[in-house]
Design a protein around this motif. Sequence first.
Motif, PDB file in Angstrom:
ATOM      1  N   SER A  54      30.789   1.023  30.064  1.00  0.00           N
ATOM      2  CA  SER A  54      31.416   2.292  29.665  1.00  0.00           C
ATOM      3  C   SER A  54      32.709   2.528  30.456  1.00  0.00           C
ATOM      4  N   TYR A  55      32.717   2.109  31.700  1.00  0.00           N
ATOM      5  CA  TYR A  55      33.936   2.267  32.509  1.00  0.00           C
ATOM      6  C   TYR A  55      34.988   1.234  32.109  1.00  0.00           C
ATOM      7  N   MET A  56      34.540   0.001  31.939  1.00  0.00           N
ATOM      8  CA  MET A  56      35.490  -1.084  31.635  1.00  0.00           C
ATOM      9  C   MET A  56      36.157  -0.878  30.280  1.00  0.00           C
ATOM     10  N   ASP A  60      38.717   2.206  33.302  1.00  0.00           N
ATOM     11  CA  ASP A  60      38.476   2.910  34.567  1.00  0.00           C
ATOM     12  C   ASP A  60      37.715   1.999  35.521  1.00  0.00           C
ATOM     13  N   LEU A  61      37.694   2.385  36.791  1.00  0.00           N
ATOM     14  CA  LEU A  61      36.938   1.607  37.767  1.00  0.00           C
ATOM     15  C   LEU A  61      35.450   1.924  37.674  1.00  0.00           C
ATOM     16  N   VAL A  62      34.632   0.914  37.833  1.00  0.00           N
ATOM     17  CA  VAL A  62      33.193   1.103  37.977  1.00  0.00           C
ATOM     18  C   VAL A  62      32.988   1.784  39.352  1.00  0.00           C
ATOM     19  N   VAL A  66      28.134   1.136  43.057  1.00  0.00           N
ATOM     20  CA  VAL A  66      27.604   0.059  42.211  1.00  0.00           C
ATOM     21  C   VAL A  66      28.342  -1.247  42.489  1.00  0.00           C
ATOM     22  N   THR A  67      29.667  -1.147  42.575  1.00  0.00           N
ATOM     23  CA  THR A  67      30.507  -2.340  42.748  1.00  0.00           C
ATOM     24  C   THR A  67      30.258  -2.987  44.107  1.00  0.00           C
ATOM     25  N   ILE A  68      30.150  -2.170  45.140  1.00  0.00           N
ATOM     26  CA  ILE A  68      29.943  -2.693  46.494  1.00  0.00           C
ATOM     27  C   ILE A  68      28.595  -3.418  46.584  1.00  0.00           C
ATOM     28  N   ASP A  87      38.620 -11.720  44.235  1.00  0.00           N
ATOM     29  CA  ASP A  87      39.586 -11.522  43.147  1.00  0.00           C
ATOM     30  C   ASP A  87      39.179 -10.245  42.410  1.00  0.00           C
ATOM     31  N   GLY A  88      39.979  -9.206  42.570  1.00  0.00           N
ATOM     32  CA  GLY A  88      39.659  -7.934  41.916  1.00  0.00           C
ATOM     33  C   GLY A  88      38.799  -7.026  42.783  1.00  0.00           C
ATOM     34  N   PHE A  89      38.656  -7.350  44.029  1.00  0.00           N
ATOM     35  CA  PHE A  89      37.896  -6.558  44.999  1.00  0.00           C
ATOM     36  C   PHE A  89      38.505  -6.788  46.379  1.00  0.00           C
ATOM     37  N   GLY A 135      40.384 -12.737  23.733  1.00  0.00           N
ATOM     38  CA  GLY A 135      39.475 -11.817  23.066  1.00  0.00           C
ATOM     39  C   GLY A 135      38.911 -10.753  23.989  1.00  0.00           C
ATOM     40  N   ARG A 136      39.403 -10.684  25.237  1.00  0.00           N
ATOM     41  CA  ARG A 136      38.918  -9.630  26.137  1.00  0.00           C
ATOM     42  C   ARG A 136      39.300  -8.271  25.575  1.00  0.00           C
ATOM     43  N   GLU A 137      38.285  -7.434  25.357  1.00  0.00           N
ATOM     44  CA  GLU A 137      38.552  -6.173  24.669  1.00  0.00           C
ATOM     45  C   GLU A 137      39.483  -5.254  25.445  1.00  0.00           C
ATOM     46  N   ASP A 138      39.317  -5.251  26.783  1.00  0.00           N
ATOM     47  CA  ASP A 138      40.165  -4.325  27.554  1.00  0.00           C
ATOM     48  C   ASP A 138      41.614  -4.798  27.633  1.00  0.00           C
ATOM     49  N   ASP A 139      41.904  -5.992  27.109  1.00  0.00           N
ATOM     50  CA  ASP A 139      43.286  -6.478  27.038  1.00  0.00           C
ATOM     51  C   ASP A 139      43.902  -6.214  25.668  1.00  0.00           C
TER      52      ASP A 139
END
Length: 192
Positions: A54-56, A60-62, A66-68, A87-89, A135-139
């Motif tokens: 839902s965030y991605m 938005d950031l998760v 949760v991420t940690i 990478d990304g964190f 095909g990445r949806e957020d792109d």
Amino acid sequence: MTMLNIVLFGPPGAGKGTQAGKLIDKYNLVHLSTGDVFRFNIKEETELGKLAKSYMDRGDLVPDEVTIKMLESEVNRRPDAKGFIFDGFPRTIPQAEALERFLDSKGASISLMLALDVSEDELTKRLLLRGKDSGREDDQNENVVRNRINVYNDQTSLVASFYTKQNKFDSVDGIGDIDAIFNQICEIVNKY
Ligand code: AMP
């Protein structure tokens, strides 16, 4: 044994994933991309995946908690690693603080943060192109792409100062030939 732990930093589309792939081969490190782990969980339809999606989808950031937790369990799965490419964190200050505490508890630390500098115009172009190819949806959605760049500017860019204060920050121009960029990165890494 001292580990080589590198945070690859930069906005979405800067080329972190590409350069991470080359770094892990050359220095024999483990690539840890939080975005990849979330996407894997979405594909596998795990609880974590459902939550992250839902965030991605919005760009938005998760949430940090949760991420940690997820990041720490990924690191713990690789006790034999000679080091990690993150990478990304971290993407927020609380994530950077948590990472420092966590590594410290293992007698380890971040060796260096390496940023890839790319202009916003170039990023938008690259992300929309990647959306067509991967095909990445957020792109694929221009509004989501713009939101991700805004989130980077508002919440993530600050993380650079966290490592600057510790004299662990360096950056390279992220536009140009992939191998030329990689060579510049290696020159910096070899100094550490
Ligand atoms: P990425 O593949 O790094 O571009 O990440 C894709 C999406 O995953 C981001 O837009 C966020 O929704 C989520 N994500 C990845 N890493 C993090 C993080 N460190 N903190 C919060 N959300 C993240």
